[in-house]
Design a protein around this motif. Sequence first.
Motif, PDB file in Angstrom:
ATOM      1  N   MET A  78       2.212  10.158   3.276  1.00 39.61           N
ATOM      2  CA  MET A  78       1.089  11.083   3.108  1.00 39.61           C
ATOM      3  C   MET A  78       0.115  10.642   2.019  1.00 39.61           C
ATOM      4  N   THR A  79       0.562   9.832   1.084  1.00 39.47           N
ATOM      5  CA  THR A  79      -0.296   9.537  -0.071  1.00 39.47           C
ATOM      6  C   THR A  79      -0.888   8.121  -0.058  1.00 39.47           C
ATOM      7  N   MET A  80      -0.329   7.220   0.723  1.00 39.63           N
ATOM      8  CA  MET A  80      -0.858   5.851   0.726  1.00 39.63           C
ATOM      9  C   MET A  80      -2.256   5.808   1.318  1.00 39.63           C
ATOM     10  N   GLN A  81      -3.081   4.934   0.791  1.00 42.65           N
ATOM     11  CA  GLN A  81      -4.410   4.673   1.319  1.00 42.65           C
ATOM     12  C   GLN A  81      -4.236   3.885   2.625  1.00 42.65           C
ATOM     13  N   ALA A  82      -5.178   4.075   3.562  1.00 40.50           N
ATOM     14  CA  ALA A  82      -5.036   3.443   4.883  1.00 40.50           C
ATOM     15  C   ALA A  82      -4.842   1.926   4.792  1.00 40.50           C
ATOM     16  N   ASP A  83      -5.565   1.262   3.884  1.00 43.16           N
ATOM     17  CA  ASP A  83      -5.473  -0.204   3.842  1.00 43.16           C
ATOM     18  C   ASP A  83      -4.461  -0.726   2.821  1.00 43.16           C
ATOM     19  N   ASP A  84      -3.659   0.160   2.254  1.00 47.37           N
ATOM     20  CA  ASP A  84      -2.523  -0.299   1.445  1.00 47.37           C
ATOM     21  C   ASP A  84      -1.507  -0.953   2.379  1.00 47.37           C
TER      22      ASP A  84
END
Length: 367
Positions: A78-84
């Motif tokens: 839920m917290t990761m950025q899309a491009d991480d």
Amino acid sequence: MKSTQTFDISHSCLLDATGQLTDSCPTSISAEHLRQAYATMVLIRAFDQKAIALQRTGKLGTYPSILGQEAISTAIGMTMQADDVFVPYYRDQAAQYLRGVSLTEILLYWGGDERGSNYASPKCAQDMPVCVPIATQYCHAAGIATAMKIRAEKRAVVVTCGDGATSKGDFLESLNLAGTWHLPMVMVVNNNQWAISTPRAKQCNAQTLAQKAIGAGVQGLVVDGNDYVGMAYELQKALSRAHAGKGPTLIEATSYRLGDHTTADDASRYRPAQELKAAWEKEPIKRLRHYLQTTGLWTDADEQALLLQVKADIDQVVADYTSIAADAPESMFTYLFEELPSARLNQYQQVANAAASRAVGGGSHHE
Ligand SMILES: [Mg+2]
């Protein structure tokens, strides 16, 4: 004599075992966020139960249950950025699902089908496949984070492992590198108190696993891993730090493995029954549901609708999985190697020949 340095390991818990917030809810976590997280945790628990049933009936290989640790993995997704980039270990079904890996792909993987790691969604194309060898994924994560740093990208790597992995050289060396090079890494240890049959107390004499970060000059903290709100909040802060070039964070998320290590294990042979009973009182789904219900964010009608949807979703996932025809046995070589090493040619040929000589029957290898 005076001390040259003093260190402190904080312990965070926002949503306590009774489902009450010990502080106000962080503004960075919206009501809709919490509702989606809750629905995900319920879905993944149902998926987990179905996966075990598939293994017990011979339709799935060895499978590691996530029972009781859903909050940790859901908070990551839920917290990761899309491009991480996510570098998972084998108890990360919720995070993988939220990143875009389909539940059918997760079943394919545990059914021994290489296509389970060949994610169809472009959303998770940069994420790594499940890593079963203990802690080796930390080396991969450090390498990816180094590339991000060299390219000055505002991205981060999230890498996970269990408590047992923190005793491995791969973990400690990667942690050291992350600290020395200020890598954009968030390292999450799912401390579920057991490394197969080795209890936490026999794993390491340190009071916390998070304090291993101190020796590497990395920020380390303990979070109640059954507290979804606290997990999400600390992950948000750690990811912000990584994205801003402020270096790595090690989060020890304390939880409890309510199931067996994998379907190849029988924890009742070594795990005290009383300990398990006490752990069930602290499990993450019940406490988040209690919070959502008492604050008016979740109704009985919401719960009924969710359970119906989850059942329909899981039925569809299983129908899809069991209808996929077996891949060629030699795919185990072709998915692993761009160019087959000469030392593997003989093995490859034997597998290919055996497959060719068997009667062509079609059907599914999941049966
Ligand atoms: Mg463990």
